[in-house]
Design a protein around this motif. Structure first.
Motif, short mmCIF file in Angstrom:
data_model
loop_
_atom_site.label_atom_id
_atom_site.label_comp_id
_atom_site.label_asym_id
_atom_site.label_seq_id
_atom_site.Cartn_x
_atom_site.Cartn_y
_atom_site.Cartn_z
N ILE A 93 42.91 31.77 18.66
CA ILE A 93 42.92 33.07 19.66
C ILE A 93 43.62 34.32 18.68
CG2 ILE A 93 43.50 34.70 21.80
CD1 ILE A 93 43.65 31.57 23.62
N ALA A 94 44.98 33.55 18.65
CA ALA A 94 45.45 35.57 16.88
C ALA A 94 44.48 35.21 15.93
CB ALA A 94 46.45 34.33 16.63
N TRP A 95 43.66 34.11 15.12
CA TRP A 95 42.63 34.87 14.43
C TRP A 95 41.76 35.20 15.25
CZ3 TRP A 95 42.52 34.14 9.37
CH2 TRP A 95 43.69 33.27 8.41
N GLY A 96 41.02 35.37 15.88
CA GLY A 96 39.65 36.13 16.85
C GLY A 96 40.49 36.88 16.97
N LEU A 97 41.28 37.15 17.23
CA LEU A 97 42.07 38.95 17.71
C LEU A 97 42.24 40.08 16.30
CD1 LEU A 97 45.28 38.01 20.70
CD2 LEU A 97 42.44 39.19 21.16
N ALA A 98 42.55 38.77 15.88
CA ALA A 98 43.05 39.32 13.86
C ALA A 98 41.44 40.05 13.78
CB ALA A 98 43.91 38.80 13.21
N LEU A 99 40.89 39.04 13.45
CA LEU A 99 39.19 39.51 13.36
C LEU A 99 38.61 40.09 14.12
CD1 LEU A 99 38.29 35.79 11.59
CD2 LEU A 99 39.34 38.01 10.67
N ALA A 100 38.96 40.51 15.22
CA ALA A 100 37.85 41.44 15.92
C ALA A 100 38.82 43.12 16.29
CB ALA A 100 37.81 40.52 17.49
N MET A 101 39.84 42.76 15.37
CA MET A 101 40.32 44.30 15.61
C MET A 101 41.38 44.63 16.33
SD MET A 101 39.30 44.94 12.83
CE MET A 101 37.75 43.58 11.75
N ARG A 102 41.83 43.32 17.08
CA ARG A 102 43.12 43.79 18.73
C ARG A 102 44.27 43.61 17.67
NH1 ARG A 102 39.89 41.76 23.06
NH2 ARG A 102 37.96 42.73 22.28
N PHE A 103 44.34 44.58 16.68
CA PHE A 103 46.08 44.55 16.04
C PHE A 103 46.60 44.78 16.58
CE2 PHE A 103 42.98 47.47 13.46
CZ PHE A 103 42.27 46.47 12.98
N THR A 104 46.88 44.37 17.92
CA THR A 104 47.60 45.27 18.47
C THR A 104 48.27 43.95 19.68
OG1 THR A 104 47.43 46.55 20.65
CG2 THR A 104 47.83 48.08 18.89
N GLU A 105 47.07 43.56 19.93
CA GLU A 105 47.45 42.13 21.11
C GLU A 105 47.35 41.24 20.04
OE1 GLU A 105 44.22 41.46 23.81
OE2 GLU A 105 43.40 42.86 23.18
N ALA A 106 46.74 40.98 18.94
CA ALA A 106 47.67 39.98 17.94
C ALA A 106 48.66 39.50 17.01
CB ALA A 106 46.73 39.62 16.45
N GLU A 107 49.94 40.86 17.16
CA GLU A 107 51.47 40.62 16.87
C GLU A 107 52.71 40.16 17.86
OE1 GLU A 107 52.31 41.19 13.62
OE2 GLU A 107 51.00 41.84 13.05
N PRO A 108 51.88 40.59 18.74
CA PRO A 108 53.00 40.10 19.96
C PRO A 108 52.72 37.72 20.37
CG PRO A 108 51.97 41.55 21.05
CD PRO A 108 51.34 41.30 19.85
#
Length: 902
Positions: free
Chosen positions: A421-436
């Motif tokens: 899911i962290a990979w998915g958030l980063a690659l889908a441009m959900r930067f602020t969700e990926a970091e936490p």
């Protein structure tokens, strides 16, 4: 038993059907119509509502206008008895004239039980002497079930003279003993695939029923997609726009307007078949074994064969016919009204499907059905098998949608799922969700894991952070994280290793270190393994293609763009995040070569995905194309709308480079409209955005300074400060030359030539223009010159008459002054013959239909398709068509809309 006269014949049965109001011409099926006069039998077999009778009626009108003889027989259950059938057929043939049918009817007048073959022999004898072509339409053949009639008609067609042709419409595939005719290509069957409306026909049909123009382009596309070209559904949708409150309603299988239509389809089926259909409607694809598991029965194969035979809106999804599917509207009707009426429990059906898929290792399908069954714990367990697979193929939105359906407390106990899911958030441009989420994964890992599992988990988190920062366009910090990851030996998979390699490739590119960008290691995969590395592969080709585009190596850039798009389509689909990453590069290439229509067609279906998931470079490329193409069409308001959208996206994602690009494009447009005060104000905004970029080493933010300096030079030229503009453009041109940015040199060289012209330095202007045009001619990037305003055309005209325009430039300059309306087929990715085959396949024609239309054999068609599949790297016809459409290769072969209506 004494002979008796036959029952009176209802003469309306032989009245030719009149096409309903609003029937449109269908030119792509004209080739099929013209083939009828070469065949003894042509069948139109498809479910009810596919326009079989309407099409036959329009053909009859055409043949009658051509002077041919036509007759029509509408069949009913009354004719499902041999004597009645031949009696009706004799009456129909009598309408042809020339005495046909008189002898047969005389025989039947006193003998209702005359042998069918004797009657048919008399009819055939009459036809032997018939002068001219005769076409007999047998409408609604599916009502005829008596085997004796089938045998009699087979006898009639087998012995028919060459001037007699039978056209048959049927809801089921006719079971006639005519294997020899079929083997010799003398029995032609047109099925639902060919009869369904394509998008162009859908547009004309809906427009003909909507004189007020209430159907927008988006709604037409939505109706075409939801109905899948089903004529009856489209007609109901067309009528629906006249009803209060319905113009913008969502068309679904549960809509009242379709309920009667579907119930009519299901009415004559055995109850157990309807029950089977309702149970298996929870599946988006069907195979007998899966259907048996879901329905808990063992006759799935027989039931599916029955559905296929009756053409009940079920069709194959692959070339082998192993997987089938219901028409989406029918499926929705089954899931709604029918399932409720039968008292079926959807959760139980989904649960059975989930376990069947899990047993066969189809984990994504297993998770999807488990979630629909409400089994969240089971779904998370299976998600460990497929979470990273979704990331690697670029199916990010599916993964993130599942995340929203799963309880956080259950996810917390699954570190592999969390990493996916962290990979998915980063690659889908959900930067602020990926970091936490990465912080949480690291805390949990340190509390629960020990080496080597701890080291591997922290290493993967570091790789995801590098990717997440790179996608935020911070190339300096991304480089530091990626180098930290590379500094230690890693026991990791190919995907992660290649993802970090792509980060470093981007870092070196933005630092101007192209050699190091090319030298970045890449762990190659076999063709079988490619889908497990698809997203990284697409990103790599997008970066390398963008580097070649920057160098004005359009041929190499296109090679990378096409490979990226092929990989995206094959492993993610034509409307995937991967495709949204790959398509803008190819669109930019199309635009630079002057093919702006093809560029827009490529971007249109992907624009929502580009807005939501595309990476920085892809977003810049897409919006530049949209803005410039709108300006070319004179759609200035649209161009400014695109500017606003792009700028808003840049601010929302923290992408200063996208914001700066939009501000730069705004300045260009404002200058062209002589709105210099607004342009000056925009320059101030651009300068504020770049206030700290000058102090940085060369990186992604350095492009902000390039955009600012170019905007200020353009303002100087527009404000008639020619000397200042000339000096600025000269410095920028030298800088671009030093960096190898040959594409950027085209607008800079053109602007410098215009600055010389404004300063009265004609020779210097023409000398600079000659150098710039040589580069444009060699690269093929004509828009880099033409986009610099109306003054360019005037200067080009004078340049062509000057001594500076040598023979190699004269023809090229003329093409810029009056560019032809061409299409991007010069690259010859496919041969002309292959393009023709693929165009006909895209219209829904079978191999046999394609062969007849082109005058070649079906085997030759198969050979062409095999070559196309190999070139595109696909395995199915629909994939090849989608790939060619996305590349614009079918655009030039598409027939222009026909306004005539029958």
């Amino acid at each position: 038993m004494p002979a008796s006269a036959p029952a009176p014949f209802l003469r309306t049965k032989i009245r030719v059907l009149r096409p309903p109001h609003g029937t449109i011409a269908r030119p792509r099926l004209d080739a099929v119509r013209d083939q009828v006069l070469q065949l003894p039998l042509l069948t139109l077999s498809a479910p009810g509502g596919f326009g079989k009778s309407t099409l036959a009626a329009t053909w009859v009108a055409h043949w009658q206008a051509e002077g041919h003889h036509c007759t029509w027989l509408t069949l009913s259950q009354d004719e499902d008895e041999p004597a009645r059938f031949v009696h009706a057929l004799a009456h129909a043939l009598q309408r042809l004239g020339q005495g046909v049918g008189d002898a047969a009817l005389s025989l039947l007048q006193g003998r209702a039980l005359a042998a069918p073959r004797a009657v048919l022999s008399l009819l055939l004898n009459d036809m032997e002497d018939f002068d001219g072509e005769a076409i007999v339409v047998l409408d609604d053949w599916q009502v005829i079930r008596d085997p004796a009639i089938h045998d009699a008609l087979a006898f009639f067609i087998t012995h028919a003279p060459p001037q007699l042709h039978v056209v048959m419409t049927s809801r089921i595939t006719p079971t006639l003993a005519l294997a020899r005719l079929r083997a010799h290509g003398l029995w032609h069957d047109v099925d639902a695939t060919a009869l369904r409306f394509d998008l162009e026909e859908t547009t004309r049909f809906l427009s003909s029923h909507d004189p007020a123009g209430t159907h927008t382009e988006a709604r037409i596309h939505a109706l075409h997609e939801s109905t899948e070209g089903w004529a009856a559904a489209l007609r109901l949708a067309a009528l629906g726009h006249q009803w209060p409150g319905t113009p913008n309603a969502v068309i679904t299988g549960s809509s009242t307007v379709f309920a009667t239509l579907f119930e009519d389809l299901l009415h004559n089926l055995p109850q157990e078949t309807v029950h089977f259909m309702a149970q298996t409607a929870v599946l988006d694809r069907l195979t007998p074994e899966l259907c048996n598991a879901v329905s808990e029965r063992d006759d799935g194969d027989a039931q599916m064969q029955l559905l296929l035979q009756n053409h009940l809106l079920i069709e194959p999804m692959d070339s082998e016919g192993r997987w089938l599917r219901y028409h989406q509207l029918l499926r929705e009707h089954l899931l709604g009204c029918v399932m409720e009426r039968l008292g079926l429990e959807p959760a139980a059906l989904h649960r059975r499907a989930a376990h069947w898929f899990a047993r066969h290792g189809a984990w994504s399908d297993a998770v999807r059905h488990a979630l629909q069954a409400g089994d969240q714990a089971q779904a998370i367990e299976w998600l460990t098998h497929c979470g990273m697979a979704l990331v690697k193929t670029g199916d990010l939105l599916t993964l993130l949608a599942w995340r929203r359906q799963l309880p956080p407390e259950l996810l917390a106990d699954q570190p592999r799922v969390q990493l996916a899911i962290a990979w998915g958030l980063a690659l889908a441009m959900r930067f602020t969700e990926a970091e936490p989420l990465l912080d949480e994964i690291e805390r949990t890992a340190r509390a629960r894991l020990v080496d080597p599992a701890l080291r591997d988990t922290l290493g993967e988190c570091l790789a995801i952070r590098a990717v997440n920062v790179a996608l935020q366009d911070d190339s300096l910090r991304a480089g530091a994280l990626a180098r930290q990851w590379q500094s230690e030996p890693r026991n990791t998979d190919t995907f992660t290793r290649n993802a970090v390699s792509n980060v470093m490739r981007y870092v070196h590119w933005k630092a101007g270190e192209l050699m190091q960008a090319y030298e970045q290691p890449w762990q190659a995969t076999t063709a079988e393994e490619e889908q497990h590395n698809a997203f990284s592969t697409v990103y790599r080709h997008a970066i390398l293609g963008s580097i070649e585009l920057e160098k004005a190596q359009l041929g190499l850039a296109e090679r990378h763009a096409r490979e990226a798009l092929r990989c995206a389509h094959q492993h993610g689909g034509p409307l995937s995040v991967s495709a949204a990453l790959a398509a803008p590069l190819l669109a930019q290439l199309y635009y630079q070569r002057g093919y702006w229509r093809e560029a827009l067609e490529l971007l249109a279906p992907l624009q929502p995905l580009i807005d939501n998931t595309a990476m920085h470079e892809s977003a810049i490329q897409a919006y530049q194309v949209l803005i410039h193409a709108a300006q070319l069409q004179g759609l200035h308001a649209t161009a400014f709308e695109h500017l606003e959208r792009g700028e808003t996206m840049g601010y929302n994602r923290g992408w200063d480079r996208l914001v700066a690009t939009m501000l730069h494009e705004r300045i260009r447009l404002l200058i062209r409209e002589a709105r210099l005060d607004e342009a000056n104000a925009t320059c101030i905004r651009l300068r504020r955005l770049t206030c700290h970029a000058d102090a940085l080493p060369r990186c992604a933010r350095s492009e902000l300074c390039d955009l600012r300096d170019n905007a200020l030079a353009r303002m100087a030229l527009a404000s008639q400060r020619a000397d200042q503009a000339r000096q600025a453009f000269t410095a920028q041109l030298e800088q671009a030359h030093t960096r190898g940015q040959r594409l950027r040199m085209l607008p800079l060289g053109t602007c410098l030539a215009l600055a010389h012209w404004a300063a009265g330095e004609q020779d210097a202007c023409f000398e600079q223009l000659a150098t710039t045009l040589q580069l444009a001619r060699q690269s093929g990037a004509s828009r880099g010159v033409l986009d610099e305003g109306e003054d360019v055309q005037m200067v080009l005209t004078r340049f062509r008459a000057s001594r500076f325009c040598d023979p190699t430039l004269r023809e090229f300059t003329l093409s810029l002054i009056a560019p032809p309306d061409t299409h991007p087929l010069q690259d010859k990715l496919l041969t002309e013959r292959e393009l023709q085959v693929l165009s006909l396949v895209g219209q829904g024609l079978s191999n046999k239909l394609v062969a007849r239309a082109m005058g070649i054999s079906a085997e030759t068609v198969k050979t062409h398709l095999k070559n196309i599949f190999e070139k595109f790297g696909v395995q199915e016809r629909r994939e090849a068509v989608a790939m060619a459409q996305s590349m614009g290769l079918l655009q030039s072969l598409r027939a222009s809309p026909t306004q005539d209506q029958s």
